[in-house]
Design an enzyme around this catalytic site. Sequence first.
Site: not given
Length: 272
Positions: A189-192
Site C-alpha cells: 500500500g505504500d511500497a516506497c
Amino acid sequence: MRQPSSLLDLLPREVRGSGAWIAVTTGESNAEVFRREDGWAYAKCIGPGGIDALDAECRRIEWLSGTGIPGPDVGHWSASDRGACLVTTAVPGVPASRVSAVELRRAWPSITDMLRRLHALPAPDCPFDRSLARTFRLAEDVVGRGAVNADFLPHEHRHTPPSELLAELRPQLERRLLQETHDRVVCHGDACLPNLMLDPRTAECTGLIDLGRLGTADRYADIALLLASSRETWRDEDEAGCADDEFFRSYDIETVDRERLRFYLDLDPLTW
C-alpha cells in the site's frame, strides 16, 4: 526520566519502562513516533481522531506476522478517550532510502524478491481491502475536502488543481478496475524505499514497515511506488531505467503496462 509526550502515559509502566523514548522526526505520519533508547521497539501514539486508523494498522501488523513475510510484531496496544499507542518491535537494518546508489543496486534483487513474496500470498486469506474502488473513493474525499498535500505531488503537477488531476484519471477507472479483478494481490500500500528495511552488510531486505495501508489491490499500485521512489536514489535516468528492467525481469513481468504504472503513480498523491 520525563517522557517526551503525554500520550506515552497510555502505556502501562512495565511497557514504558524507565528508559527514554526518543522522538522520531522523519516520516510522514500524523502520529507521534518514538524509538526506545535500546533501539528494539517503537511506539506510535495518536490522539482520539486517529484511533481507528492506528487500530487498523495494528491488526495488519498482527496478520502479516503470521504469513512468513518479515515485519514488526505487536508488543502492546493501548487506547482510551485520550488516544492510542501502539508498540511494535523494530525490524533490523536501515531504510532502503538511506543507502547509496551502489548499495541499493546490491540490494535490488532482495527487494524485488520481498515484494514478489508479499504479492504471492493468497489474496483471499487477506482480510484487508485496498481495492481501487476504495482508493478512488478516498481520493475523491481528499480532493473534495481540499486536503491534498502539495508536497506529495510530482513537480509537474504542483500547479494543477487536484480536481483536474483526478478528472484526468477518471476515464481510465473502468479499465483499471477490470484489470484489478484479474490481478489482485496482497499489497503493501505504500511500497516506497523508506518502508523496506535492509541489512547494509549483506544487502538483504530484512522486512517491511509502516503497514497501515496493507491490503488486496492491483500489484501495479505497489510496483509504481517502488520504482518511482528508487529514483530518489538513482537520479540518472539510464541507471533508473536499467534498474526498472532488472526489476521486471526478476519479478517475471514480460510485458510492462507503462500506462497502468502511471495511473497508480498519479493516483497515490491524491489519497493522503
